[in-house]
Design an enzyme around this catalytic site. Structure first.
Site, PDB file in Angstrom:
ATOM      1  N   VAL A 104       5.580  -0.677   2.596  1.00 18.59           N
ATOM      2  CA  VAL A 104       4.532  -0.724   3.613  1.00 18.59           C
ATOM      3  C   VAL A 104       3.381  -1.542   3.031  1.00 18.59           C
ATOM      4  O   VAL A 104       2.914  -1.265   1.925  1.00 18.59           O
ATOM      5  CB  VAL A 104       4.050   0.687   3.998  1.00 18.59           C
ATOM      6  CG1 VAL A 104       2.971   0.610   5.083  1.00 18.59           C
ATOM      7  CG2 VAL A 104       5.229   1.525   4.476  1.00 18.59           C
ATOM      8  N   ILE A 151       0.821  -1.218   0.000  1.00 19.50           N
ATOM      9  CA  ILE A 151       0.000   0.000   0.000  1.00 19.50           C
ATOM     10  C   ILE A 151       0.845   1.253   0.000  1.00 19.50           C
ATOM     11  O   ILE A 151       0.308   2.363  -0.051  1.00 19.50           O
ATOM     12  CB  ILE A 151      -0.943   0.012   1.214  1.00 19.50           C
ATOM     13  CG1 ILE A 151      -0.151  -0.085   2.518  1.00 19.50           C
ATOM     14  CG2 ILE A 151      -1.959  -1.117   1.126  1.00 19.50           C
ATOM     15  CD1 ILE A 151      -1.012   0.030   3.776  1.00 19.50           C
ATOM     16  N   ASP A 176       8.441  15.758  15.111  1.00 22.93           N
ATOM     17  CA  ASP A 176       7.944  15.800  13.733  1.00 22.93           C
ATOM     18  C   ASP A 176       6.432  15.645  13.724  1.00 22.93           C
ATOM     19  O   ASP A 176       5.877  14.871  12.954  1.00 22.93           O
ATOM     20  CB  ASP A 176       8.611  14.695  12.907  1.00 22.93           C
ATOM     21  CG  ASP A 176       8.372  14.881  11.403  1.00 22.93           C
ATOM     22  OD1 ASP A 176       7.949  15.992  11.004  1.00 22.93           O
ATOM     23  OD2 ASP A 176       8.592  13.932  10.647  1.00 22.93           O
ATOM     24  N   GLY A 195      11.795   0.528   3.249  1.00 20.84           N
ATOM     25  CA  GLY A 195      11.246  -0.558   2.457  1.00 20.84           C
ATOM     26  C   GLY A 195       9.779  -0.328   2.166  1.00 20.84           C
ATOM     27  O   GLY A 195       9.297   0.803   2.201  1.00 20.84           O
TER      28      GLY A 195
END
EC number: 2.7.10.1
Length: 916
Positions: free
Chosen positions: A600, A592, A711, A598
């Site tokens: 998801v 997705i 963040d 890498g």
């Protein structure tokens, strides 16, 4: 396409030329038609092809072909070889353009795709007229811009009378007061295509999502969700419309019910009414519902006895046509010098109660003496809670008599010797006037009150002398005003000292000595612990894991976040905070997205003894370094320490097989910023505030654990199917590499910073705290209320830094409540110590949710002091000849028409504009 209506040659492509032939004919109604015929039955090895013109597909996934044709019965043709056929084949060929020629594609199956072999229901002989067969076939899914039809004859004597190409759709429909748009069927005959619905005018959703399913036959089925007419509107035209209530009628609630006549003693003169206003002299209370008639009480009778009061009243002239009449008593204390009345304190006792009375009398106690009160009697019934007007009451004003003061609440012993006691006490809670003095009564406990002594004091303290050593005395105090003495305080027992004061002194000092020794011992232990920690810190070169773990013991009962990078072996942090999952329990279903390390994926997790759940899976790409593995798993080490409904939940990690995985709960709606942009304007203010409240609750939890996110942004908030927002992305942003195509994170000394979301002190001095997270939360609030707009729009990062430094703050988004924008501005205070804490933010949002009316006040102008617009814009506008050139230079050319249409065609006029 329908060849039945062709009036000119079709000019389709045939191969070979001796095969299919286009001829003119007439149908049963003698209308001219164009047909194709072939009848080479006396020749062996026939392979005759006929191809249609290019047919654009548009958005259709599956098409249907209707063929009308006649076929000659092979047995009716004499002297023919055994190769005569009574069937033909249907093919199609997809293409992104009209590029087919007489030689391309090749006349053969593959590249052409065969649909079916077509056989007639009836064939004809020479002695009979031709019987027309009709056959329908479909094919799909289609993916290119268009397609060709092809017909293959292998030796039949037949006529292709007409060809019609069509698709099926579900027509626009209205169901459950919702409109569903025209929807084409799916790629397969059994496909169900979801069509979202929208409520008809003056209707609101009662269950979501609104959707219908369009099946392969173009029929609607399986309705989900519904709308209903809003208050003031009723169903009409077979429940496909919501029409306004006529004047004189009303409908107070949304639903399928119809408008009703106004209740007794009320009226409405306009349509679409949700409530009928009371006639003069009749009123509704705060808890009256619109369905109730209006009422009016009268004749309040009162009798006053010092600081107590008895009120009685008669029934209202009209009970509103109901028999569930109740009464409320509203007490107000008035200050004549100010000319105002305010609600009575909670200590005023109204018996048997002040709300929901069935009797017409009450007793009021604990009033202040010599004070004016106003009592308002309100008559209500079971439907009296929706009045848009301020309720009016029958009322009575009274003044209480002068009363004695209340009792002294507490008497304290401040010190004692062998012959004296020093006492102090609190003044009475209700002095009921000016305190003139206090009376102290005391006697030996063994002798009783018969020989008690008294003395007076002007202040709330006294010294009693002439007492016996080592004797217990009972002491009471009372206050006096011009109305007399109040009640004595409760008896208190105090003792004088014995003669051996030196022994007593040593005994009194013994706890202090023991306490000092204990404190000294604790100090020595702390020094030793700190020394050990410092030595370990020097040896490791950084703050060790033991320092962090020690905090959990220094602050009992409070869980503190532990940075996994303080561990000598990062794998130990993973083992401590993240649960290892066997790879056989994880099933990856689809990719997705892509992460920094890498892919998801969405998948399923089935742990032993637990039901299967949908999860999100982050995988570590092959060829990773040990540092990349550590950085990847550090997020799990962080996430595994958190347990809160607004923090993304870690299910576990897979580290003992490949690929390495982090498994978390699955959030159906993805990132908050993209979710809001996808659903622009689709939520109520309360829903948006609910999302913000969830984010603030999660950040309060993190702040309480001493974790600083660094963040916080809408892109790092995930949303599930119930619109619950959860904070995610823990610690990964600090490892991001420079990406020139993504200006979100800008390199700064010591790392990368999301400038638009970061507090000034964090940008300038790398000072990240919970206060800097609060600044970022204010930006998230702005993102949510603007439905995912980019903060500071297309300003460069440096322009943002300069603007914030000059005290520029983001203006309120469209339709943003004033209270929310003020909370944003509080989060953006330059002095970080003056910003609200997350606990205060949660409390503020809770109050706004409880008081929804406060969210209806919308900021109409930009915040900040007025100042000329041109003074804030660079470059200097005097270097341009037109307003359009200037707007283009400051990257606002898209607003040129707005300026000109509003009359701002010269710089003299533009110079008069302010930010507002």
């Amino acid at each position: 396409m329908d060849t039945k209506w062709a009036t000119t040659e079709l000019a389709w492509t045939s191969h070979p030329e001796t095969g299919w032939e286009e001829v003119s004919g007439y149908d049963d109604a003698m209308n001219p038609i164009r047909t194709y015929q072939v009848c080479n039955v006396r020749e062996l090895n026939q392979n005759n092809w006929l191809r249609s013109d290019f047919i654009p597909r548009k958005d259709v996934l599956r098409v249907y072909v209707e063929m009308k044709f006649t076929v000659r019965d092979c047995n009716s043709i004499p002297n023919i070889p055994g190769s005569c056929k009574e069937t033909f084949n249907l093919f199609y060929y997809e293409s992104d353009s009209d590029s087919a020629t007489s030689t391309s594609p090749f006349w053969m199956e593959n590249p052409y795709v065969k649909v079916d072999t077509i056989a007639p229901d009836e064939s004809f002989s020479m002695l009979e007229s031709g019987r027309v067969n009709t056959k329908i076939r479909s094919f799909g899914p289609l993916s290119k811009a268009g397609f060709y039809l092809a017909f293959q004859d292998l030796g039949a004597c037949m006529s292709l009378i007409s060809v019609r190409v069509f698709y099926k759709k579900c027509s626009t429909s209205i169901a459950n007061f919702a409109v569903f748009p025209e929807t084409a069927t799916g790629a397969e005959a059994t496909s169900l295509v979801i069509a979202p619905g929208t409520c008809v005018h003056n209707a609101v959703e009662v269950s979501v999502p609104l959707k219908l399913y369009c099946n392969g036959d173009g029929e609607w089925m399986v309705p989900v969700g519904a709308c209903t007419c809003m208050a003031g509107f009723e169903p009409a035209v077979k429940e496909s419309q919501c029409q306004a209530c006529n004047p004189g009628t009303f409908k107070s609630k949304q639903g399928e019910g119809f408008c009703s006549p106004c209740p007794p003693n009320s009226r409405t003169s306009s349509g679409a009414a949700s409530i009928c206003s009371c006639r003069n002299g009749y009123y509704r209370a705060d808890n009256d519902s619109p369905e109730s008639g209006c009422t009016s009480p009268r004749n309040v009778i009162s009798s006053v006895n010092e600081t107590s009061l008895v009120l009685e009243w008669s029934e209202p002239r009209d009970q509103g046509g109901r028999d569930d009449l109740l009464y409320n008593v509203i007490c107000k204390k008035c200050l004549p010098e100010r000319g105002t009345c305010t609600r009575c304190d909670d200590n005023v006792d109204i018996s048997p109660r002040h709300l929901g009375l069935t009797e017409r009398h009450v007793t009021v106690r604990n009033l202040q003496a010599h004070t004016q009160y106003s009592f308002e009697i309100q008559a209500v019934n079971g439907v009296s809670n929706k009045s848009p007007y301020t309720p009016q009451f029958a009322s009575v004003n009274i003044t209480t008599n002068q009363a004695a003061p209340s009792s002294i609440p507490t008497v304290l012993l401040m010190g004692a010797s062998a012959n004296t006691m020093s006492l102090s006490w609190l003044p009475p809670e209700k002095p009921n006037g000016i305190i003139l003095d206090y009376e102290i009564k005391y006697h030996e406990k063994d002798q009783g009150e018969a020989i008690a002594h008294t003395m007076t004091a002007q202040r709330s303290s006294a010294r009693i002398e002439g007492l016996k050593p080592g004797t217990t005395y009972v002491v009471q105090v009372r206050a006096r005003t011009v109305a007399g003495y109040g009640r004595y305080s409760s008896p208190s027992d105090f003792s004088t000292n014995h003669q051996a004061d030196s022994d007593k002194t040593l005994q009194e000092q013994l706890p202090l000595i023991v306490g000092s020794l204990t404190a000294g011992l604790v100090f020595i232990i702390v020094v030793v612990v700190i020394a050990i920690v410092c030595l370990r810190k020097q040896r490791n070169g950084s703050e060790s894991e033991y320092t962090e773990k020690l905090q959990q013991y220094i602050t009992p009962g409070m869980k503190v976040y532990i940075d996994p990078f303080t561990y000598e072996d990062p794998n130990e942090a993973i083992r401590e905070f993240a649960k290892e999952i066997d790879v056989s329990c994880v099933k990856i279903e689809e990719v997705i997205g892509a992460g920094e390390f890498g892919e998801v994926c969405r998948g399923r997790l089935k742990l032993p003894g637990r039901r299967e759940i949908i999860v999100a899976i982050k995988t570590l790409k092959a060829g990773y370094t040990e540092r990349q593995r550590r950085d990847f798993l550090s997020e799990a080490s962080i996430m595994g320490q958190f347990d809160h409904p607004n923090i993304i939940r870690l299910e576990g990690v897979v580290t003992k097989s490949r690929p390495v995985m982090i498994v978390t709960e699955f959030m159906e709606n993805g990132a908050l910023d993209s979710f809001l942009r996808l659903n622009d304007g689709q939520f109520t203010v309360i829903q948006l505030v609910g999302m913000l409240r969830g984010i603030a609750a999660g950040m309060k939890y993190l702040s309480d654990m001493n974790y600083v996110h660094r963040d916080l942004a809408a892109r790092n908030i995930l949303v599930n199917s119930n619109l619950v927002c959860k904070v995610s992305d823990f610690g990964l942003s600090r490892f991001l590499e420079d990406d020139p195509n993504d200006p979100t994170y800008t390199s700064s000394l010591g790392g990368k910073i999301p400038i638009r979301w970061t507090a000034p002190e964090a940008i300038a001095y790398r000072k990240f705290t919970s206060a800097s997270d609060v600044w970022s939360y204010g930006i998230v609030m702005w993102e949510v209320m603007s439905y995912g707009e980019r903060p500071y729009w297309d300003m460069s990062n440096q322009d943002v830094i300069n603007a914030v430094e000059q005290d520029y703050r983001l203006p309120p988004p469209m339709d943003c409540p004033t209270a929310l924008h003020q909370l944003m501005l509080d989060c953006w205070v330059k002095e970080r110590n003056l910003r609200p804490k997350f606990s205060q933010i949660v409390n503020t949002l809770d109050k706004l949710i409880r008081n929804a009316a406060s969210l209806k006040v919308v900021t109409s102008t930009h915040s900040g002091a007025s100042q000329p617009l041109l003074d804030r814009c660079m470059p200097d506008y005097t270097t341009f000849t037109t307003v359009g050139d200037w707007l283009d230079a400051i990257k606002m050319s898209r607003y040129c028409d707005n300026f000109l249409n509003a009359g701002f065609a010269s710089f003299d006029l533009v110079a008069q504009m302010t930010s507002e």
